[in-house]
Design an enzyme around this catalytic site. Structure first.
Site, short mmCIF file in Angstrom:
data_model
loop_
_atom_site.label_atom_id
_atom_site.label_comp_id
_atom_site.label_asym_id
_atom_site.label_seq_id
_atom_site.Cartn_x
_atom_site.Cartn_y
_atom_site.Cartn_z
N ASN A 1 1.00 -1.34 0.11
CA ASN A 1 -0.11 -0.48 0.30
C ASN A 1 0.84 1.49 -0.16
OD1 ASN A 1 -3.06 -0.36 -0.02
ND2 ASN A 1 -2.21 -1.92 1.90
N ARG B 1 3.34 2.98 25.28
CA ARG B 1 2.55 2.38 24.13
C ARG B 1 2.99 4.42 23.79
NH1 ARG B 1 0.08 -0.72 20.84
NH2 ARG B 1 -0.79 -2.36 22.41
N MET C 1 1.11 -2.64 11.86
CA MET C 1 0.47 -3.36 13.05
C MET C 1 1.10 -3.33 14.25
SD MET C 1 -1.26 -5.23 10.85
CE MET C 1 -1.65 -5.99 9.28
N ASN D 1 -5.47 5.39 7.72
CA ASN D 1 -5.63 3.77 7.70
C ASN D 1 -6.20 3.24 6.69
OD1 ASN D 1 -4.44 1.09 8.94
ND2 ASN D 1 -6.55 0.98 10.10
N HIS E 1 -7.75 -0.85 5.76
CA HIS E 1 -8.42 -2.47 6.39
C HIS E 1 -8.59 -2.98 5.99
CE1 HIS E 1 -9.66 -4.86 9.93
NE2 HIS E 1 -10.76 -4.64 8.95
N ASP F 1 -10.55 0.17 14.27
CA ASP F 1 -10.57 0.47 13.07
C ASP F 1 -12.27 0.98 12.97
OD1 ASP F 1 -8.88 -0.64 12.14
OD2 ASP F 1 -9.54 -2.94 12.70
N GLU G 1 -7.02 -2.29 -2.15
CA GLU G 1 -6.63 -1.48 -1.76
C GLU G 1 -5.59 -0.49 -1.99
OE1 GLU G 1 -4.94 -2.70 2.06
OE2 GLU G 1 -6.68 -4.88 1.28
C1 GAR Z 1 -3.30 -4.59 3.53
O1 GAR Z 1 -3.84 -5.87 3.27
C2 GAR Z 1 -3.81 -3.90 4.76
O2 GAR Z 1 -5.17 -3.22 4.67
C3 GAR Z 1 -3.42 -4.64 6.24
O3 GAR Z 1 -2.02 -5.55 6.27
C4 GAR Z 1 -1.75 -5.20 4.74
C5 GAR Z 1 -0.52 -4.59 4.81
O4 GAR Z 1 -0.40 -5.10 3.56
N1 GAR Z 1 -3.93 -3.86 7.13
C6 GAR Z 1 -4.79 -4.14 8.25
O5 GAR Z 1 -5.04 -5.36 8.40
C7 GAR Z 1 -5.06 -3.01 9.65
N2 GAR Z 1 -5.35 -3.99 10.06
P1 GAR Z 1 1.18 -4.02 3.14
O6 GAR Z 1 1.91 -4.24 3.71
O7 GAR Z 1 1.39 -4.82 1.34
O8 GAR Z 1 0.19 -2.90 2.41
#
Ligand code: GAR
Length: 206
Positions: A11, A63, A92, A109, A111, A147, A176
């Site tokens: 992304n 955090r 993450m 963000n 999702h 989220d 995405e």
């Molecule tokens: C993506 O599918 C994103 O939507 C998800 O992690 C992946 C990251 O891929 N995010 C979540 O699940 C957040 N809750 P990427 O590193 O190739 O962008």
């Protein structure tokens, strides 16, 4: 603009490529990863964007202590709460209320589900287990919930008989890569107004 990643960074790559090719009016100054082995770091460097690592594994503080380190890096690269945008792209970690308050309505963000369904981890698996016929993806502002922030764009993806977590994730990911850059453009061009839980978007015609 700063982009926060933890892994693959696809992304992030879609956003960086779109910013360049489609003249999105933001200046990506830094990609920050909490994981030194994130594949996305190399991609960012290849695309000429500075990278920083703020390791989270083994970090002993709270955090908020961790997020303060991220904020310092963002500010070093001139991503400020006034003019900056922060894109979470597969980052993450749950971010702290202090970070969210400081960058109020400046953190986005993505999702991999049609929120509010299937928030949290393994969204695509949750969708398959539930048996929905459509899932998809959502770009939203980040608020203090997980989220839950105001939604900017969503795109539905049909679930096929025989889909596995892998095949569904792959088709959602392609979507995405379209809607995240679109959402960044809308926010960067000042076309998104937040009204409570809702966003109002001007000229959603591109
Ligand atoms: C993506 O599918 C994103 O939507 C998800 O992690 C992946 C990251 O891929 N995010 C979540 O699940 C957040 N809750 P990427 O590193 O190739 O962008």
């Amino acid at each position: 603009m700063g982009i926060l990643i933890s892994g693959r960074g696809s992304n992030m790559e879609a956003i960086l490529v779109a910013v360049k090719k489609q003249n999105i009016p933001v200046n990506p100054t830094v990609v920050i990863s909490n994981n030194e082995n994130a594949k996305g770091l190399k991609i960012a460097q290849r695309l000429g964007v500075k990278t920083e690592i703020v390791p989270s594994s083994g970090f002993k503080g709270s955090r908020w202590d961790y997020d303060r380190k991220i904020i310092r890096v963002l500010q070093k690269h001139e991503v400020t709460p006034n003019n900056g945008l922060v894109c979470l792209a597969g980052f993450m970690r749950i971010i702290s209320p202090g970070f969210i308050r400081k960058y109020k309505n400046r953190i986005l963000n993505i999702h991999p589900a049609i929120l509010p369904s299937f928030a949290g981890l393994h969204a695509q698996r949750q969708a398959l287990d539930y048996g929905v016929k459509f899932s998809g993806c959502t770009v939203h502002f980040v608020d203090v919930g997980v989220d839950t922030g105001p939604i900017i764009l969503q795109s539905p993806v049909q679930v096929r008989d025989g889909d596995t977590e892998e095949t569904l994730s792959k088709r959602i990911l392609q979507r995405e890569h379209k809607i995240y850059p679109q959402a960044v453009r809308l926010v960067a061009e000042g076309k998104v107004t937040i009204m409570g839980r809702k966003t109002i978007i001007r000229n959603l015609d591109r």
